[in-house]
Design an enzyme around this catalytic site. Structure first.
Site, mmCIF file in Angstrom:
data_model
loop_
_atom_site.group_PDB
_atom_site.id
_atom_site.type_symbol
_atom_site.label_atom_id
_atom_site.label_comp_id
_atom_site.label_asym_id
_atom_site.label_seq_id
_atom_site.Cartn_x
_atom_site.Cartn_y
_atom_site.Cartn_z
ATOM 1 N N ASN A 161 -14.531 62.369 150.201
ATOM 2 C CA ASN A 161 -15.567 62.083 149.207
ATOM 3 C C ASN A 161 -15.863 63.358 148.441
ATOM 4 O O ASN A 161 -16.649 64.194 148.870
ATOM 5 C CB ASN A 161 -16.828 61.555 149.889
ATOM 6 C CG ASN A 161 -16.590 60.193 150.512
ATOM 7 O OD1 ASN A 161 -16.513 59.183 149.807
ATOM 8 N ND2 ASN A 161 -16.410 60.171 151.827
ATOM 9 N N GLU A 162 -15.206 63.470 147.311
ATOM 10 C CA GLU A 162 -15.296 64.685 146.517
ATOM 11 C C GLU A 162 -16.587 64.693 145.701
ATOM 12 O O GLU A 162 -17.273 63.668 145.621
ATOM 13 C CB GLU A 162 -14.079 64.765 145.577
ATOM 14 C CG GLU A 162 -12.734 64.792 146.285
ATOM 15 C CD GLU A 162 -12.474 66.101 147.031
ATOM 16 O OE1 GLU A 162 -13.394 66.927 147.189
ATOM 17 O OE2 GLU A 162 -11.326 66.297 147.480
ATOM 18 N N PRO A 163 -16.927 65.841 145.098
ATOM 19 C CA PRO A 163 -18.115 65.890 144.250
ATOM 20 C C PRO A 163 -18.118 64.716 143.277
ATOM 21 O O PRO A 163 -17.084 64.381 142.691
ATOM 22 C CB PRO A 163 -17.961 67.223 143.517
ATOM 23 C CG PRO A 163 -17.209 68.073 144.487
ATOM 24 C CD PRO A 163 -16.256 67.142 145.184
ATOM 25 N N SER A 165 -19.165 61.741 144.406
ATOM 26 C CA SER A 165 -19.194 60.532 145.237
ATOM 27 C C SER A 165 -20.641 60.096 145.455
ATOM 28 O O SER A 165 -21.508 60.920 145.758
ATOM 29 C CB SER A 165 -18.555 60.809 146.600
ATOM 30 O OG SER A 165 -17.202 61.152 146.445
#
Ligand code: PGA
Length: 640
Positions: A161-163, A165
């Site tokens: 879950n990258e920035p 998300s």
């Protein structure tokens, strides 16, 4: 170390336990997993574990395997769900998370295969949505996840879950962040080979687990942990959403904790014992925050910035300023081997013996050069007996293309030497292997050895620039590295013995090493621990009692002057020489084009660090140098 008062932890929005060593942390976590499994077994139920991949959980998994092998812990009633998988990688791909889990965990435990769930990276694109929903349904059907293990990426991701998300995101396909792909580049031998997409449980999925355990080791995680633990809940740092969970705990080591307020600015979170080191740290921070030279700090500056107690306890700003200014001044020396015939009472290194035996350890070729090439050159110029030891060959970090180039060179050379049929057939075999191998196939022992030879040649060329002759350069080729691969290194007594014997032979007056804040499973982290263990074994020997052990800064970040015990200034010409030395490690240049400030070559980073340390000293009101290399004394009490 986990006994600090809650007052000290007042800034932390996730309960955080800090350990001297990651070993202690994983033992505790493995213990609670074992308890859960045991309780559930007694009730005739399953325990549902959420598992993570990456370097971070490797030690935890080794401890679980140890509990299984040595203490009979059965995993027969365990169900597992992994967080994520690279999209497009088959379960057999050596960098797939499925493969990682098989090799590190599943092959060694008795978890029934049907209980194991890892997202499938090969689901056709059109079926991904349905597949992800099904993954969620399976988690619910298993009764939900009891304990979810998490790592944290430098981007702030949990799972993938990258920035960006959302807090309520579910299992889905995502694009990987640039920083994440760069961090994975070494494993994939080039950023361009890192998959662009992945399937990951969502933040919302993760938050539904009954208990969350976030693990993190090493200083590279310190900055993002501060944001996740102390910062606002915000989707640019997905790990900050963990603050919402009622039963989440971080287990981190001291290097990873260094940016938390209770370590960074201890005086802000309660009463402290003002040791000289802490005073120096507080005043350097104060001067840096206010952008004022140390000698111009006023009583009001102290009082208005939470340091009134320091003034009360130790007198006035005037005396504190002078004291710290002098301390900083005394860290600066152009004589890293000591200045002969000089008063050394305020110098970091004793004057005698005038000519010292100096042992410099580099984990892989290039590491020591990045940290201390200028100092190495000075030591050599000042006639000290320098021995530069590369602990590992670094052959895992050699791109195939560099090997191809070297082979072409050798082919050309041997073309007019028909007699050398043995050499030719070896070359032919290597050529054949390089032609046939896919980018991720493991190298044969012969190819690995050949790649190591190339790195050694680069290392020798770079040492030549520093004025070291070949007899001063040693390659230890430690077995842990030669027999291992990234994330699967296992060191043994054999490694420690090789280092100890070398130290005993040289009996150095000074030793230089690095890696104390590195991730413990990295080559640098392992090398640091091995050298410290070897030095412990030498502890009673006379030479060791007099030996100064210095740590040089890694390329990770510039050190703040309060952390530095010896600052060696470099002239513009010496900095240029250092860069020349670094360029000789040409195979280590990044394989991707320069893209903005986050990217860049390691030598560029080293230059920036050295320049920024010099600028920091300058801003504090000390002399203005071109660049500075930083060192600190190794304390025996430091964790290994
Ligand atoms: P690492 O990755 O353990 O390899 O640092 C952690 C993560 O990206 O979650």
């Amino acid at each position: 170390m986990d006994s600090l008062s809650s007052e000290a932890e007042q800034y932390e929005r996730i309960g955080t336990a800090v350990f001297q060593s990651s070993d202690d942390a994983v033992r505790l976590v493995a213990g609670s997993i074992a308890r859960l499994i045991g309780e559930r077994r007694a009730e005739g139920r399953t325990a549902v574990l959420g598992l993570a991949t990456g370097s971070t959980p490797v030690k935890l998994y080794r401890e679980l395997v140890r509990l299984h092998n040595d203490e009979g812990l059965s995993f027969a009633n365990v169900v597992t769900f992994n967080l994520d998988e690279y999209y497009g990688l088959s379960p057999h791909h050596p960098e797939s998370y499925r493969y990682f889990m098989q090799v590190q965990v599943f092959n060694h435990l008795d978890i029934p295969p049907e209980n194991i769930h890892v997202p499938d990276g090969l689901v056709p694109r059109s079926e991904v949505f349905g597949y992800c929903q099904e993954y969620e349904r399976k988690i619910v059907a298993a009764g939900g996840i009891d304990i979810q293990i998490l790592g944290i990426g430098r981007s702030g991701h949990i799972g993938f879950n990258e920035p960006g998300s959302a807090v309520d995101s579910r299992t889905r396909m995502v694009a990987l962040d640039r920083l994440t792909r760069r961090d994975a580049a070494r494993d994939f031998r080039g950023e361009e080979n890192v998959p662009a997409y992945a399937i990951t449980m969502g933040v919302g999925t993760i938050l539904e687990a009954k208990e969350l355990v976030l693990l993190a080791w090493g200083e590279s995680k310190a900055a993002i942990l501060r944001e996740a633990i102390e910062g606002p809940q915000i989707d640019t740092v997905p790990a900050s959403f963990l603050q919402r969970h009622p039963n989440c705990r971080c287990y981190i080591d001291e290097a990873a904790a260094r940016e938390l307020t209770r370590f960074r600015s201890r005086w802000k979170v309660g009463p402290v014992d003002w040791t000289p080191l802490l005073i120096r740290k507080a005043i350097v921070s104060l001067a840096s925050d206010l952008n004022k030279p140390v000698l111009r700090l006023r009583d009001e500056d102290y009082a208005e910035n939470g340091l009134a107690t320091l003034i009360l306890e130790t007198g006035s700003a005037y005396s504190l300023n002078i004291r710290v200014f002098n301390e900083l001044q005394h860290t600066i020396t152009g004589w890293p081997g000591g200045k002969p015939n000089a008063d050394d009472s305020n110098r970091p290194v004793p004057a005698v013996p005038a000519q010292k035996r100096v042992l410099v350890f580099g984990p892989e070729p290039l590491d020591a050069e990045l940290g201390m090439a200028g100092t190495l050159h000075r030591l050599r110029r000042h006639q000290h007996e320098v021995t530069f030891v590369y602990l590992t060959s670094g052959n895992l970090g050699m791109p195939d293309n560099e090997a191809r180039m070297a082979i072409s060179l050798l082919n050309e050379l041997s073309a007019d030497r028909p007699a050398d049929s043995q050499g030719k057939s070896r070359l032919a075999q290597l050529t054949d292997e390089l032609e046939k191998k896919a980018p991720f196939d493991e190298d044969s022992p012969a190819l690995r050895q050949f790649k190591g030879v190339i790195r050694k040649a680069e290392a020798r060329a770079s040492c030549h620039v520093l004025g070291l002759d070949p007899s001063q350069v040693l390659f230890l080729d430690l077995p842990f590295y030669e027999k291992g691969r990234y994330r699967q290194f296992k060191s043994t007594d054999e490694d420690v013995t090789a280092i100890r014997q070398l130290c005993q032979r040289i009996q150095p007056h000074q030793i230089y090493l690095t890696g104390s804040g590195a991730e413990p499973g990295s080559v640098s982290g392992i090398s640091f621990r091995l050298v410290v263990l070897a030095l412990k074994e030498c502890g009673l020997e006379t030479w060791m009692k007099a030996c100064q052990v210095w740590l040089y800064a890694s390329g990770e970040r510039p050190w703040s002057p309060h952390e530095i015990d010896m600052a060696v200034p470099l002239s513009p010409a010496e900095l240029a020489l250092k860069l020349d030395c670094l360029y000789h490690h040409r195979s280590q240049r990044s394989q991707t084009p320069f893209l903005g400030t986050q990217s860049g070559e390691s030598w560029q980073q080293a230059e920036n660090n050295n320049r920024s340390t010099a600028q920091h000293y300058d801003r504090l009101g000390l002399a203005e140098y071109e660049a500075i290399e930083s060192f600190r004394r190794h304390k025996e009490s430091e964790a290994v």
